[in-house]
Design a protein around this motif. Sequence first.
Motif, PDB file in Angstrom:
ATOM      1  N   ASP A 177      41.436  44.108   5.795  1.00 25.91           N
ATOM      2  CA  ASP A 177      41.741  43.938   4.374  1.00 25.91           C
ATOM      3  C   ASP A 177      42.700  42.779   4.119  1.00 25.91           C
ATOM      4  OD1 ASP A 177      44.166  44.946   5.181  1.00 25.91           O
ATOM      5  OD2 ASP A 177      44.123  46.713   3.880  1.00 25.91           O
ATOM      6  N   ILE A 189      38.573  47.909   8.391  1.00 30.72           N
ATOM      7  CA  ILE A 189      37.582  48.531   7.508  1.00 30.72           C
ATOM      8  C   ILE A 189      36.368  48.906   8.357  1.00 30.72           C
ATOM      9  CG2 ILE A 189      36.070  48.168   5.519  1.00 30.72           C
ATOM     10  CD1 ILE A 189      38.193  46.032   4.616  1.00 30.72           C
ATOM     11  N   ILE A 200      35.699  44.732  -0.886  1.00 32.16           N
ATOM     12  CA  ILE A 200      35.946  44.130   0.426  1.00 32.16           C
ATOM     13  C   ILE A 200      35.853  42.612   0.334  1.00 32.16           C
ATOM     14  CG2 ILE A 200      35.187  43.993   2.815  1.00 32.16           C
ATOM     15  CD1 ILE A 200      36.423  46.716   1.863  1.00 32.16           C
ATOM     16  N   LEU A 203      38.865  40.909  -0.867  1.00 30.96           N
ATOM     17  CA  LEU A 203      40.019  40.932   0.028  1.00 30.96           C
ATOM     18  C   LEU A 203      39.915  39.902   1.141  1.00 30.96           C
ATOM     19  CD1 LEU A 203      40.401  44.812   0.472  1.00 30.96           C
ATOM     20  CD2 LEU A 203      41.840  43.308  -0.920  1.00 30.96           C
ATOM     21  N   THR A 204      38.694  39.573   1.556  1.00 32.31           N
ATOM     22  CA  THR A 204      38.519  38.656   2.680  1.00 32.31           C
ATOM     23  C   THR A 204      38.684  37.222   2.217  1.00 32.31           C
ATOM     24  OG1 THR A 204      36.119  38.597   2.332  1.00 32.31           O
ATOM     25  CG2 THR A 204      36.971  40.228   3.892  1.00 32.31           C
TER      26      THR A 204
END
Length: 261
Positions: A177, A189, A200, A203-204
């Motif tokens: 994350d 994750i 997701i 967040l990346t």
Amino acid sequence: MIVKLGGSVITHKESSPPAVNEKHLSRITKELAVHNGKLIVVLGGGAYGHQAAHKHGFGNPNTASTQLLAGIPEIRHNMSLLASKVEKELNTQGIPGVVISPFMFVTLRDNLIDQFPTKIIEETLNSGTTVIIHGDVCIDETNSASILSGDTIAKYLAEQLNPKAVFIGTNVDGVMDDNPTVNPNAKHIPLINNSNKNRILSLTGPSSTTDVTGGMTKKITELLTLASQNMDIVIFNLLVTGRLTALLENSPVICTRIQFT
């Protein structure tokens, strides 16, 4: 079976001139030897690809076509060196393999695959030979030349050949994350699916080192398109001894699985 070897694992990605991480490569090829069946090994460029590509302006939309074209020989030379080292190590471990370089037969258009025939790959696999293919520079019908990443190759070949599994080896425990090299509290994750994919992806971020191919966000996005094809899609830590072996033997392992649910 498609296994992607991340460039940050098989090369010293900050090394200039580029250098193979011999210790990692030797271990990885020994782990691959447990696999029995057809195998495509996809190589990320690491230091060999990204540094030369960055030097010649790939990844920058303002780079002149003449500069991109001038970068082809250096990138091709570097990737040929890396691929030959991997080929030699695989053969040493009893895995007969040959390098098939995308530049020779793949063309792009607007940075996307235009022509990518797979017959030579299929026939090579049918002969009992492992295919080694790598991220490369390719002729681009609209942009003179563009980079074809190892992740894009893995995704495309998975779409076309429908293997039972696609294993993407990286330098982290799958998808996190946050960047674990910056944030030691970054959380792993274990599963990405339709219910959490947007969160997701938000967040990346980009790779922590020079990477002209899009980093983790693009990796996840491309793999999500495969999830409906009923194959095992995994992002895992190739730096950790035994993780690849565990995946090949269908044993429990820390990783991120991508599913269409």
